[in-house]
Design a protein around this motif. Sequence first.
Motif, PDB file in Angstrom:
ATOM      1  N   ALA A  47       0.760  -1.169   0.192  1.00  0.00           N
ATOM      2  CA  ALA A  47       0.255  -0.125  -0.161  1.00  0.00           C
ATOM      3  C   ALA A  47       0.998   1.300  -0.019  1.00  0.00           C
ATOM      4  O   ALA A  47       1.970   1.393   1.008  1.00  0.00           O
ATOM      5  N   LEU A  48       0.730   2.088  -1.086  1.00  0.00           N
ATOM      6  CA  LEU A  48       1.383   3.438  -0.990  1.00  0.00           C
ATOM      7  C   LEU A  48       0.555   4.515  -0.958  1.00  0.00           C
ATOM      8  O   LEU A  48      -0.614   4.419  -1.211  1.00  0.00           O
ATOM      9  N   ASP A  49       0.965   5.429  -0.395  1.00  0.00           N
ATOM     10  CA  ASP A  49       0.164   6.893  -0.088  1.00  0.00           C
ATOM     11  C   ASP A  49       0.273   7.716  -1.196  1.00  0.00           C
ATOM     12  O   ASP A  49       1.385   8.384  -1.580  1.00  0.00           O
ATOM     13  N   ALA A  50      -0.901   7.839  -1.752  1.00  0.00           N
ATOM     14  CA  ALA A  50      -1.014   8.663  -3.262  1.00  0.00           C
ATOM     15  C   ALA A  50      -1.732   9.915  -2.966  1.00  0.00           C
ATOM     16  O   ALA A  50      -2.596  10.257  -3.500  1.00  0.00           O
ATOM     17  N   GLY A  51      -1.437  10.594  -1.614  1.00  0.00           N
ATOM     18  CA  GLY A  51      -2.148  11.889  -1.447  1.00  0.00           C
ATOM     19  C   GLY A  51      -3.416  11.726  -0.964  1.00  0.00           C
ATOM     20  O   GLY A  51      -4.322  12.408  -1.620  1.00  0.00           O
ATOM     21  N   GLY A  52      -3.750  10.838  -0.185  1.00  0.00           N
ATOM     22  CA  GLY A  52      -5.133  10.585   0.433  1.00  0.00           C
ATOM     23  C   GLY A  52      -5.680   9.698  -0.170  1.00  0.00           C
ATOM     24  O   GLY A  52      -6.883   9.095   0.299  1.00  0.00           O
ATOM     25  N   THR A  53      -5.360   8.906  -1.114  1.00  0.00           N
ATOM     26  CA  THR A  53      -5.818   7.688  -1.677  1.00  0.00           C
ATOM     27  C   THR A  53      -4.814   6.480  -1.594  1.00  0.00           C
ATOM     28  O   THR A  53      -3.546   6.909  -1.835  1.00  0.00           O
ATOM     29  N   THR A  54      -4.905   5.601  -1.312  1.00  0.00           N
ATOM     30  CA  THR A  54      -3.981   4.479  -1.229  1.00  0.00           C
ATOM     31  C   THR A  54      -3.745   3.889  -2.606  1.00  0.00           C
ATOM     32  O   THR A  54      -4.933   3.364  -3.336  1.00  0.00           O
ATOM     33  N   LEU A  55      -2.832   3.499  -3.243  1.00  0.00           N
ATOM     34  CA  LEU A  55      -2.315   2.754  -4.289  1.00  0.00           C
ATOM     35  C   LEU A  55      -1.862   1.596  -3.990  1.00  0.00           C
ATOM     36  O   LEU A  55      -1.110   1.455  -3.210  1.00  0.00           O
TER      37      LEU A  55
END
Length: 121
Positions: A47-55
């Motif tokens: 899980a990566l933090d994509a600015g408020g959305t998780t990729l």
Amino acid sequence: MSENAKNEPARIGNVLHPVPDVDAAVRFYSTALGLETKFVDGDRYAALDAGGTTLALAGPAEDVTGGVPAASFKVPDVAAAVAAVVAGGGSVVREPERGPHEVRAVARDPWGTTVVLYGPR
């Protein structure tokens, strides 16, 4: 299910992105786009933090969509959400199944777009 849970709207919990190599994908998205790693489960999932959305990078063992990126909607009751999708003209790709962290199902909306529905076990 409580009345509040029935009325609670679904929310996008993550965008699922199947990848053949989770480690390489984490390196790519971290380096190329500056995304910070939130969680890694070996070669299964990251899980990566994509600015408020998780990729959500799903390795082959966790690829429930057959290689298709999909929005993942967190719902209070997966079986009820699947029934609502079908009643609304959608279809089931994978029936609800218990995964390592949640219950999840894969569906398509009436226009053929794949979505993942997931919720508590």
